[in-house]
Design a protein around this motif. Structure first.
Motif, PDB file in Angstrom:
ATOM      1  N   GLN A 170       0.814  -1.213   0.000  1.00  0.00           N
ATOM      2  CA  GLN A 170       0.000   0.000   0.000  1.00  0.00           C
ATOM      3  C   GLN A 170       0.848   1.264   0.000  1.00  0.00           C
ATOM      4  O   GLN A 170       0.475   2.259  -0.585  1.00  0.00           O
ATOM      5  N   HIS A 171       1.991   1.238   0.677  1.00  0.00           N
ATOM      6  CA  HIS A 171       2.750   2.462   0.881  1.00  0.00           C
ATOM      7  C   HIS A 171       4.007   2.563   0.021  1.00  0.00           C
ATOM      8  O   HIS A 171       4.297   3.622  -0.507  1.00  0.00           O
ATOM      9  N   CYS A 172       4.752   1.510  -0.106  1.00  0.00           N
ATOM     10  CA  CYS A 172       6.037   1.582  -0.812  1.00  0.00           C
ATOM     11  C   CYS A 172       5.873   1.615  -2.323  1.00  0.00           C
ATOM     12  O   CYS A 172       6.487   2.445  -2.994  1.00  0.00           O
ATOM     13  N   GLU A 173       5.070   0.737  -2.871  1.00  0.00           N
ATOM     14  CA  GLU A 173       4.926   0.666  -4.320  1.00  0.00           C
ATOM     15  C   GLU A 173       4.355   1.956  -4.904  1.00  0.00           C
ATOM     16  O   GLU A 173       4.875   2.459  -5.895  1.00  0.00           O
ATOM     17  N   PRO A 174       3.300   2.535  -4.311  1.00  0.00           N
ATOM     18  CA  PRO A 174       2.820   3.813  -4.867  1.00  0.00           C
ATOM     19  C   PRO A 174       3.881   4.906  -4.801  1.00  0.00           C
ATOM     20  O   PRO A 174       3.977   5.719  -5.709  1.00  0.00           O
ATOM     21  N   LYS A 175       4.703   4.933  -3.734  1.00  0.00           N
ATOM     22  CA  LYS A 175       5.756   5.937  -3.632  1.00  0.00           C
ATOM     23  C   LYS A 175       6.784   5.746  -4.733  1.00  0.00           C
ATOM     24  O   LYS A 175       7.227   6.704  -5.351  1.00  0.00           O
ATOM     25  N   CYS A 176       7.185   4.485  -4.965  1.00  0.00           N
ATOM     26  CA  CYS A 176       8.155   4.209  -6.026  1.00  0.00           C
ATOM     27  C   CYS A 176       7.589   4.625  -7.381  1.00  0.00           C
ATOM     28  O   CYS A 176       8.280   5.229  -8.188  1.00  0.00           O
ATOM     29  N   GLN A 177       6.317   4.326  -7.612  1.00  0.00           N
ATOM     30  CA  GLN A 177       5.687   4.712  -8.861  1.00  0.00           C
ATOM     31  C   GLN A 177       5.584   6.233  -8.952  1.00  0.00           C
ATOM     32  O   GLN A 177       5.788   6.817 -10.010  1.00  0.00           O
ATOM     33  N   SER A 178       5.286   6.865  -7.840  1.00  0.00           N
ATOM     34  CA  SER A 178       5.171   8.314  -7.803  1.00  0.00           C
ATOM     35  C   SER A 178       6.514   8.971  -8.104  1.00  0.00           C
ATOM     36  O   SER A 178       6.591   9.932  -8.876  1.00  0.00           O
ATOM     37  N   ILE A 179       7.583   8.459  -7.507  1.00  0.00           N
ATOM     38  CA  ILE A 179       8.931   8.999  -7.750  1.00  0.00           C
ATOM     39  C   ILE A 179       9.302   8.814  -9.216  1.00  0.00           C
ATOM     40  O   ILE A 179       9.800   9.731  -9.864  1.00  0.00           O
ATOM     41  N   SER A 180       9.027   7.649  -9.763  1.00  0.00           N
ATOM     42  CA  SER A 180       9.331   7.369 -11.165  1.00  0.00           C
ATOM     43  C   SER A 180       8.550   8.323 -12.062  1.00  0.00           C
ATOM     44  O   SER A 180       9.095   8.878 -13.025  1.00  0.00           O
ATOM     45  N   ARG A 181       7.292   8.534 -11.756  1.00  0.00           N
ATOM     46  CA  ARG A 181       6.449   9.434 -12.557  1.00  0.00           C
ATOM     47  C   ARG A 181       6.952  10.871 -12.436  1.00  0.00           C
ATOM     48  O   ARG A 181       7.028  11.592 -13.430  1.00  0.00           O
ATOM     49  N   LYS A 182       7.321  11.299 -11.246  1.00  0.00           N
ATOM     50  CA  LYS A 182       7.841  12.653 -11.047  1.00  0.00           C
ATOM     51  C   LYS A 182       9.139  12.848 -11.813  1.00  0.00           C
ATOM     52  O   LYS A 182       9.384  13.916 -12.383  1.00  0.00           O
ATOM     53  N   GLN A 183       9.971  11.825 -11.844  1.00  0.00           N
ATOM     54  CA  GLN A 183      11.223  11.907 -12.581  1.00  0.00           C
ATOM     55  C   GLN A 183      10.946  12.062 -14.079  1.00  0.00           C
ATOM     56  O   GLN A 183      11.585  12.846 -14.759  1.00  0.00           O
ATOM     57  N   GLU A 184       9.983  11.319 -14.580  1.00  0.00           N
ATOM     58  CA  GLU A 184       9.616  11.439 -15.992  1.00  0.00           C
ATOM     59  C   GLU A 184       9.127  12.853 -16.306  1.00  0.00           C
ATOM     60  O   GLU A 184       9.503  13.438 -17.326  1.00  0.00           O
ATOM     61  N   ILE A 185       8.297  13.412 -15.437  1.00  0.00           N
ATOM     62  CA  ILE A 185       7.779  14.768 -15.635  1.00  0.00           C
ATOM     63  C   ILE A 185       8.930  15.771 -15.616  1.00  0.00           C
ATOM     64  O   ILE A 185       9.009  16.672 -16.461  1.00  0.00           O
ATOM     65  N   TRP A 186       9.839  15.611 -14.664  1.00  0.00           N
ATOM     66  CA  TRP A 186      10.988  16.517 -14.530  1.00  0.00           C
ATOM     67  C   TRP A 186      11.858  16.483 -15.798  1.00  0.00           C
ATOM     68  O   TRP A 186      12.230  17.513 -16.340  1.00  0.00           O
ATOM     69  N   GLU A 187      12.157  15.277 -16.256  1.00  0.00           N
ATOM     70  CA  GLU A 187      12.968  15.129 -17.469  1.00  0.00           C
ATOM     71  C   GLU A 187      12.257  15.724 -18.680  1.00  0.00           C
ATOM     72  O   GLU A 187      12.876  16.368 -19.534  1.00  0.00           O
ATOM     73  N   SER A 188      10.945  15.536 -18.750  1.00  0.00           N
ATOM     74  CA  SER A 188      10.171  16.089 -19.866  1.00  0.00           C
ATOM     75  C   SER A 188      10.221  17.614 -19.860  1.00  0.00           C
ATOM     76  O   SER A 188      10.386  18.248 -20.912  1.00  0.00           O
ATOM     77  N   LYS A 189      10.092  18.233 -18.690  1.00  0.00           N
ATOM     78  CA  LYS A 189      10.150  19.692 -18.587  1.00  0.00           C
ATOM     79  C   LYS A 189      11.521  20.212 -19.026  1.00  0.00           C
ATOM     80  O   LYS A 189      11.620  21.195 -19.765  1.00  0.00           O
ATOM     81  N   TRP A 190      12.578  19.544 -18.592  1.00  0.00           N
ATOM     82  CA  TRP A 190      13.918  19.985 -18.964  1.00  0.00           C
ATOM     83  C   TRP A 190      14.170  19.801 -20.455  1.00  0.00           C
ATOM     84  O   TRP A 190      14.812  20.637 -21.093  1.00  0.00           O
ATOM     85  N   LYS A 191      13.682  18.713 -20.998  1.00  0.00           N
ATOM     86  CA  LYS A 191      13.842  18.498 -22.441  1.00  0.00           C
ATOM     87  C   LYS A 191      13.127  19.591 -23.227  1.00  0.00           C
ATOM     88  O   LYS A 191      13.631  20.079 -24.243  1.00  0.00           O
TER      89      LYS A 191
END
Length: 113
Positions: free
Chosen positions: A69-90
């Motif tokens: 319930q807690h770890c997997e959503p956080k990992c997915q959230s971090i991965s998604r945030k990283q994708e958004i961050w990379e997209s903004k910089w690109k």
């Protein structure tokens, strides 16, 4: 004592065969009582071990559920945030900032050669 066959005294003397039979019966009775006590204690210990085992299994199940319930959503959230961050910089730089850093490192190291 049902197996005892004879009087304790015969002709005013102690009958050792009867005494031996009585002692054997007494020892067998004590042995049986002792075994029953050990068996009861063993059953009690088995019940305690079973209840602890069930409690441990329940705790492991709850722990696994919490991790899911807690770890997997956080990992997915971090991965998604990283994708958004990379997209903004690109979008802003035209490429990922890590590529810029690596490119600068390659240029810097080429000057030293």
């Amino acid at each position: 004592f049902k197996f005892c066959t004879g009087n304790l005294y015969e002709d005013g003397k102690l009958n050792f065969l009867t005494v031996t039979q009585l002692l054997n019966e007494a020892l067998m009775t004590l042995r049986d009582e002792h075994c029953q006590c050990n068996l009861k204690e063993l059953h009690r210990i088995e019940d305690v071990v079973t209840s602890y085992s069930n409690a441990l299994q329940e705790l492991n199940t709850k722990s696994l559920r919490r991790k899911q319930q807690h770890c997997e959503p956080k990992c997915q959230s971090i991965s998604r945030k990283q994708e958004i961050w990379e997209s903004k910089w690109k979008t802003f730089l035209g490429q990922c900032p890590f590529n810029l850093i690596l490119k600068d490192d390659l240029v810097s190291s080429a000057h030293f050669i």
